[in-house]
Design a protein around this motif. Structure first.
Motif, PDB file in Angstrom:
ATOM      1  N   THR A  98     -21.818  21.069  -3.674  1.00  0.00           N
ATOM      2  CA  THR A  98     -22.468  19.778  -3.773  1.00  0.00           C
ATOM      3  C   THR A  98     -23.683  20.613  -5.401  1.00  0.00           C
ATOM      4  O   THR A  98     -23.559  19.381  -6.186  1.00  0.00           O
ATOM      5  N   THR A  99     -23.966  21.805  -5.300  1.00  0.00           N
ATOM      6  CA  THR A  99     -25.133  22.185  -6.328  1.00  0.00           C
ATOM      7  C   THR A  99     -24.228  22.041  -7.254  1.00  0.00           C
ATOM      8  O   THR A  99     -25.426  21.831  -8.331  1.00  0.00           O
ATOM      9  N   LEU A 100     -23.155  21.752  -7.627  1.00  0.00           N
ATOM     10  CA  LEU A 100     -22.793  21.556  -9.182  1.00  0.00           C
ATOM     11  C   LEU A 100     -22.507  20.166  -9.471  1.00  0.00           C
ATOM     12  O   LEU A 100     -22.892  19.306 -10.862  1.00  0.00           O
ATOM     13  N   GLY A 101     -23.490  18.865  -9.413  1.00  0.00           N
ATOM     14  CA  GLY A 101     -23.078  17.971  -9.346  1.00  0.00           C
ATOM     15  C   GLY A 101     -21.544  16.887  -9.275  1.00  0.00           C
ATOM     16  O   GLY A 101     -22.687  16.185 -10.541  1.00  0.00           O
ATOM     17  N   VAL A 102     -20.853  17.234  -9.280  1.00  0.00           N
ATOM     18  CA  VAL A 102     -20.008  16.500 -10.056  1.00  0.00           C
ATOM     19  C   VAL A 102     -19.990  15.326  -9.269  1.00  0.00           C
ATOM     20  O   VAL A 102     -19.222  14.528  -9.486  1.00  0.00           O
ATOM     21  N   ASP A 103     -20.513  15.102  -7.876  1.00  0.00           N
ATOM     22  CA  ASP A 103     -20.263  13.666  -6.983  1.00  0.00           C
ATOM     23  C   ASP A 103     -20.851  13.001  -8.216  1.00  0.00           C
ATOM     24  O   ASP A 103     -20.683  11.527  -7.799  1.00  0.00           O
ATOM     25  N   ALA A 104     -22.529  12.896  -8.008  1.00  0.00           N
ATOM     26  CA  ALA A 104     -22.836  12.904  -8.344  1.00  0.00           C
ATOM     27  C   ALA A 104     -23.361  11.960 -10.039  1.00  0.00           C
ATOM     28  O   ALA A 104     -23.328  11.202 -10.749  1.00  0.00           O
ATOM     29  N   ALA A 105     -22.610  12.957 -10.886  1.00  0.00           N
ATOM     30  CA  ALA A 105     -22.440  12.448 -12.339  1.00  0.00           C
ATOM     31  C   ALA A 105     -21.354  11.563 -12.505  1.00  0.00           C
ATOM     32  O   ALA A 105     -21.000  10.781 -14.274  1.00  0.00           O
ATOM     33  N   VAL A 127     -19.328  17.536   4.408  1.00  0.00           N
ATOM     34  CA  VAL A 127     -20.544  18.560   3.466  1.00  0.00           C
ATOM     35  C   VAL A 127     -20.905  17.209   2.854  1.00  0.00           C
ATOM     36  O   VAL A 127     -20.205  16.572   1.909  1.00  0.00           O
ATOM     37  N   LEU A 128     -22.812  16.926   2.530  1.00  0.00           N
ATOM     38  CA  LEU A 128     -22.856  15.909   1.713  1.00  0.00           C
ATOM     39  C   LEU A 128     -24.162  16.939   0.980  1.00  0.00           C
ATOM     40  O   LEU A 128     -24.814  17.808   1.955  1.00  0.00           O
ATOM     41  N   PRO A 129     -24.643  15.914  -0.103  1.00  0.00           N
ATOM     42  CA  PRO A 129     -25.809  16.918  -1.043  1.00  0.00           C
ATOM     43  C   PRO A 129     -26.903  16.219   0.002  1.00  0.00           C
ATOM     44  O   PRO A 129     -27.340  15.359   0.427  1.00  0.00           O
ATOM     45  N   VAL A 130     -27.790  17.428  -0.238  1.00  0.00           N
ATOM     46  CA  VAL A 130     -29.708  17.535   0.578  1.00  0.00           C
ATOM     47  C   VAL A 130     -30.150  16.224  -0.283  1.00  0.00           C
ATOM     48  O   VAL A 130     -31.435  15.993   1.018  1.00  0.00           O
ATOM     49  N   SER A 132     -18.724  15.737  15.072  1.00  0.00           N
ATOM     50  CA  SER A 132     -18.238  16.568  13.538  1.00  0.00           C
ATOM     51  C   SER A 132     -20.079  17.673  13.501  1.00  0.00           C
ATOM     52  O   SER A 132     -20.927  17.491  13.999  1.00  0.00           O
ATOM     53  N   HIS A 133     -19.295  18.357  12.367  1.00  0.00           N
ATOM     54  CA  HIS A 133     -20.157  19.397  11.946  1.00  0.00           C
ATOM     55  C   HIS A 133     -20.430  18.572  10.661  1.00  0.00           C
ATOM     56  O   HIS A 133     -19.606  18.715   9.318  1.00  0.00           O
ATOM     57  N   ILE A 134     -21.859  18.035  10.566  1.00  0.00           N
ATOM     58  CA  ILE A 134     -22.336  18.045   8.893  1.00  0.00           C
ATOM     59  C   ILE A 134     -23.163  18.412   8.291  1.00  0.00           C
ATOM     60  O   ILE A 134     -24.117  19.668   8.751  1.00  0.00           O
ATOM     61  N   TYR A 135     -22.448  19.282   7.413  1.00  0.00           N
ATOM     62  CA  TYR A 135     -23.257  20.394   6.086  1.00  0.00           C
ATOM     63  C   TYR A 135     -23.925  19.484   5.078  1.00  0.00           C
ATOM     64  O   TYR A 135     -23.634  18.930   4.255  1.00  0.00           O
ATOM     65  N   LEU A 136     -25.215  20.461   5.105  1.00  0.00           N
ATOM     66  CA  LEU A 136     -25.867  19.400   4.131  1.00  0.00           C
ATOM     67  C   LEU A 136     -26.527  20.508   3.458  1.00  0.00           C
ATOM     68  O   LEU A 136     -27.460  21.517   3.383  1.00  0.00           O
ATOM     69  N   HIS A 137     -26.274  19.829   1.503  1.00  0.00           N
ATOM     70  CA  HIS A 137     -25.921  21.589   0.847  1.00  0.00           C
ATOM     71  C   HIS A 137     -26.806  20.771  -0.730  1.00  0.00           C
ATOM     72  O   HIS A 137     -26.997  19.825  -0.426  1.00  0.00           O
ATOM     73  N   THR A 138     -27.188  21.804  -1.258  1.00  0.00           N
ATOM     74  CA  THR A 138     -28.074  21.091  -2.874  1.00  0.00           C
ATOM     75  C   THR A 138     -27.286  20.366  -3.312  1.00  0.00           C
ATOM     76  O   THR A 138     -26.231  20.455  -3.486  1.00  0.00           O
TER      77      THR A 138
END
Length: 351
Positions: A84-91, A150-153, A177-183
């Motif tokens: 999620t660091t790469l910001g594709v989802d937000a952009a 995985v979701l953005p923190v 579920s296991h929810i992972y919060l990443h940058t």
């Protein structure tokens, strides 16, 4: 020479073949293309760098390169996630990313099915279409063999922003579920996120400071509000040691502050684990987090793919836990083994 596989790595990323194809067809950032002899991804927003390009070595997409390195450094098992660091989802809007997420989940599930002893994975989810993501998380569990998402923190920067994800967490509770919060940032549709600051001085250091603030704020949201109360069977992993241990230190201060009266830390973190990803792998930070939260709340994460060599991170974590052999084994293997077992993934110890 292959070493004994005595470490589980819960923080690693990869690009599926479909990722290279879909982002490789884009003409504007975010996109993947050639930069000299190697692939690179062009990003947007804060942290993208002045040129916007981030090099992609073979470890991002070549399975044999990855397996060879894991064998060499002694990694028994990796949890794979979308970066999620790469910001594709937000952009990009959902219409431009639905196929990207769907195909990444399909490809990653196929990889896990091919190598179940070496890999497990969490689904890539859209924050621009949260209703779709709830259904995709369900599909990930019921059809693909994925263990969560995985979701953005920054989507959990505040209680207000976290509320946007309630529907996803309802599905997560149903499937344990296991929810992972990443940058990274969620879609601009998610209100209550931190500002996206573009610094004009010492961008790398400013990013570390901003990153710590964002992660620690997510720790506060999830550990010190009642947001997780309806979801007791969901496990939460927060990357980068919850903000280079800032989240743990803030939690300690909350407990001792007469203004907060937070209660025992053990209760606040019973669903939460922090991993030692790149921005949380400093020896002092790891030692501080272990001291405050206990070794049982910390899991090893290498940030493999953007970090091409796991050994330096592994050495720092070992140095931070050198005086407590059992605690070190907990951080490097036992905690992750037990966490994965809760989600149906069995990893055998190899001594």
């Amino acid at each position: 020479m292959t070493t004994h596989k005595t470490v589980i790595d819960l923080h690693s990323h990869w690009f599926a073949p479909s990722t290279l194809d879909i982002l490789g067809r884009r003409a504007e950032a975010p996109r993947i293309g050639r930069q000299g002899d190697e692939l690179a991804i062009w990003r947007t927003g804060a942290g993208a760098g002045k040129g916007g390009a981030f090099p992609l070595g073979a470890q991002w997409y070549d399975l044999q390169t990855r397996l060879t390195h894991l064998d060499h450094v002694g990694i028994a098992h990796q949890l794979l996630s979308w970066p999620t660091t790469l910001g594709v989802d937000a952009a990009l809007p959902f219409a431009d990313t639905q196929d990207l997420w769907t195909q990444w989940n399909n490809d990653t599930a196929a990889l896990v099915a091919q190598h179940p002893d070496r890999f497990s994975a969490v689904a890539a989810l859209s924050t621009d279409n949260l209703a779709w993501s709830a259904k995709e998380l369900e599909r990930g569990h019921e059809q693909l063999g994925l263990i969560g998402g995985v979701l953005p923190v920054n989507g959990f920067f505040s209680r207000r922003s976290a509320e946007a994800f309630r529907g996803i967490f309802e599905v997560a509770q149903a499937h344990r579920s296991h929810i992972y919060l990443h940058t990274g940032f969620a879609s601009p549709k998610v209100h209550g996120q931190p500002p996206d600051i573009l610094h004009d001085d010492n961008e790398a250091l400013r990013w570390v400071i901003d990153n710590g603030f964002c992660f620690a704020s997510a720790v506060a949201t999830l550990a010190f509000t009642d947001f997780l109360a309806p979801f007791p069977d969901v496990t939460i992993q927060i990357a980068m040691l919850g903000g280079t241990a800032l989240g743990a230190l803030a939690a300690e201060q909350a407990v001792v502050s007469p203004r907060v009266q937070a209660g025992p830390l053990r209760e606040h973190f019973k669903q939460i684990w922090l991993d030692t990803g790149a921005a949380g792998s400093g020896t002092a930070a790891v030692a501080a987090a272990v001291r405050v939260l206990g070794s049982e709340r910390i899991v090893f994460g290498s940030d493999y793919a953007p970090v091409p060599d796991i050994r330096p991170t592994l050495e720092r974590v070992r140095a931070a836990t050198a005086t407590d052999p059992d605690g070190q084994k907990s951080v490097l293997f036992w905690n992750a083994q037990q966490l994965l077992a809760r989600h149906g993934v069995q990893v055998a110890a190899q001594e």
